[in-house]
Scaffold this active site. Sequence first.
Site, PDB file in Angstrom:
ATOM      1  CE  LYS A  63      38.112  25.645  66.993  1.00  0.00           C
ATOM      2  NZ  LYS A  63      37.775  24.614  67.903  1.00  0.00           N
ATOM      3  CE  LYS A  91      35.167  22.959  66.787  1.00  0.00           C
ATOM      4  NZ  LYS A  91      35.451  22.442  68.112  1.00  0.00           N
TER       5      LYS A  91
HETATM    6  N1  LIG Z   1      35.928  20.484  70.455  1.00  0.00           N
HETATM    7  C1  LIG Z   1      37.212  20.666  70.809  1.00  0.00           C
HETATM    8  C2  LIG Z   1      37.964  21.795  70.224  1.00  0.00           C
HETATM    9  N2  LIG Z   1      38.027  22.998  70.835  1.00  0.00           N
HETATM   10  C3  LIG Z   1      38.893  23.781  70.119  1.00  0.00           C
HETATM   11  C4  LIG Z   1      39.365  23.049  69.021  1.00  0.00           C
HETATM   12  C5  LIG Z   1      40.362  23.479  67.988  1.00  0.00           C
HETATM   13  C6  LIG Z   1      41.313  24.543  68.387  1.00  0.00           C
HETATM   14  C7  LIG Z   1      42.536  24.645  67.544  1.00  0.00           C
HETATM   15  O1  LIG Z   1      42.707  23.969  66.512  1.00  0.00           O
HETATM   16  O2  LIG Z   1      43.382  25.460  67.923  1.00  0.00           O
HETATM   17  C8  LIG Z   1      38.764  21.801  69.074  1.00  0.00           C
HETATM   18  C9  LIG Z   1      39.098  20.729  68.099  1.00  0.00           C
HETATM   19  C10 LIG Z   1      38.078  20.020  67.354  1.00  0.00           C
HETATM   20  O3  LIG Z   1      36.920  20.434  67.277  1.00  0.00           O
HETATM   21  O4  LIG Z   1      38.427  18.972  66.826  1.00  0.00           O
END
Ligand SMILES: NCc1[nH]cc(CCC(=O)O)c1CC(=O)O
Length: 353
Positions: A275, A221
């Site tokens: 992601k 991520k």
């Molecule tokens: N940890 C939380 C999380 N879980 C999914 C997303 C992002 C999903 C999206 O942008 O659609 C995030 C945001 C972040 O890490 O700030």
Amino acid sequence: MAIKYGRPIELREVSRKDGGAASPALDLTVRPRRNRKAEWARRMVRENVLTTDDLIWPLFLIDGHNKREQVASMPGVDRLSVDQAVREAERAMKLTIPCIALFPYTDPSLRDEEGSEATNPNNLVCQAVRAIKKEFPEIGILCDVALDPFTSHGHDGLISDGKILNDETVAVLVRQALVQSEAGCDIIAPSDMMDGRVAAIREGLDRAGLLDVQIMAYAAKYASAFYGPFRDAIGSAKTLTGDKRTYQMDSANTDEALREVELDIAEGADMVMVKPGMPYLDVVRRVKDTFAMPTFAYQVSGEYAMIAAAANNGWLDGERAMMESLLAFKRAGADGVLSYFAPKAAEKLRAQG
Ligand SMILES: NCc1[nH]cc(CCC(=O)O)c1CC(=O)O
Ligand SMILES: [Mg+2]
């Protein structure tokens, strides 16, 4: 035969006996366009296919009853009260979408430094899981594990002296995973990027006898600008102090993604995720080729917003861009995609038969 981009050398004389003067035709044996001449012909050679089985639909939750509240930066996406989320779960089921994902907008009065609402067995997510499972036990439910919807500072973990604490955060995440699983969640998806959390969560689940709860690790991520609209949706955009670069990955790296994925698999992840999605398809491909694991990609909020906004402006064909972007994940090797387009795409796929 010596073939290199054209007619075999041996056949050249014959084919060119008119001296090439009469015909403007190029001397091509191979014409890739032949296989594209009609829709039926294109269907015959199509290498990848998107089906409703490939979709996971993320939903946003909000307190209240019979409430739907638009997310301004995600046209077409609403925050839903639990009863409305149950209706959307039914819609997902009818569209044969196998799994939905739940994300809460936590009332600001319930947010604190420690994100304590995350471990409340009666929080919004747990309420929604129970309500959906009661009516539709046959749909899969995925719950995110991270503290950002619950902390007053918008970070995924506990903070001390401006630092995100790893091991202390992991202990809280285990409790969060437990309350969600006890509510009936099928897949625990840690999105926090703390080290060692997959192993700790697996151990916690197993000890509680929750042997069948799967873990889909947000393994690679990245610290991304594309999460902006999501942070609007869960209400952490305004409160987030600083950025998440000390735990989420640097967008410049891909070897590091392989090491992260390898660790999460070793720690017990059943499925791994990359992601964001579209800007990181190279990572999806490397992960799939290297580990042959069930591999998912998250087409995140910013990716959704770009396509939706351009479509709303008439700058591109929104439906075609949606389908093309989803198929791209399959081409890159993903087994499935978390996407806010899921219901729309599923409707289209089912209309096509
Ligand atoms: N940890 C939380 C999380 N879980 C999914 C997303 C992002 C999903 C999206 O942008 O659609 C995030 C945001 C972040 O890490 O700030
Ligand atoms: Mg990791």
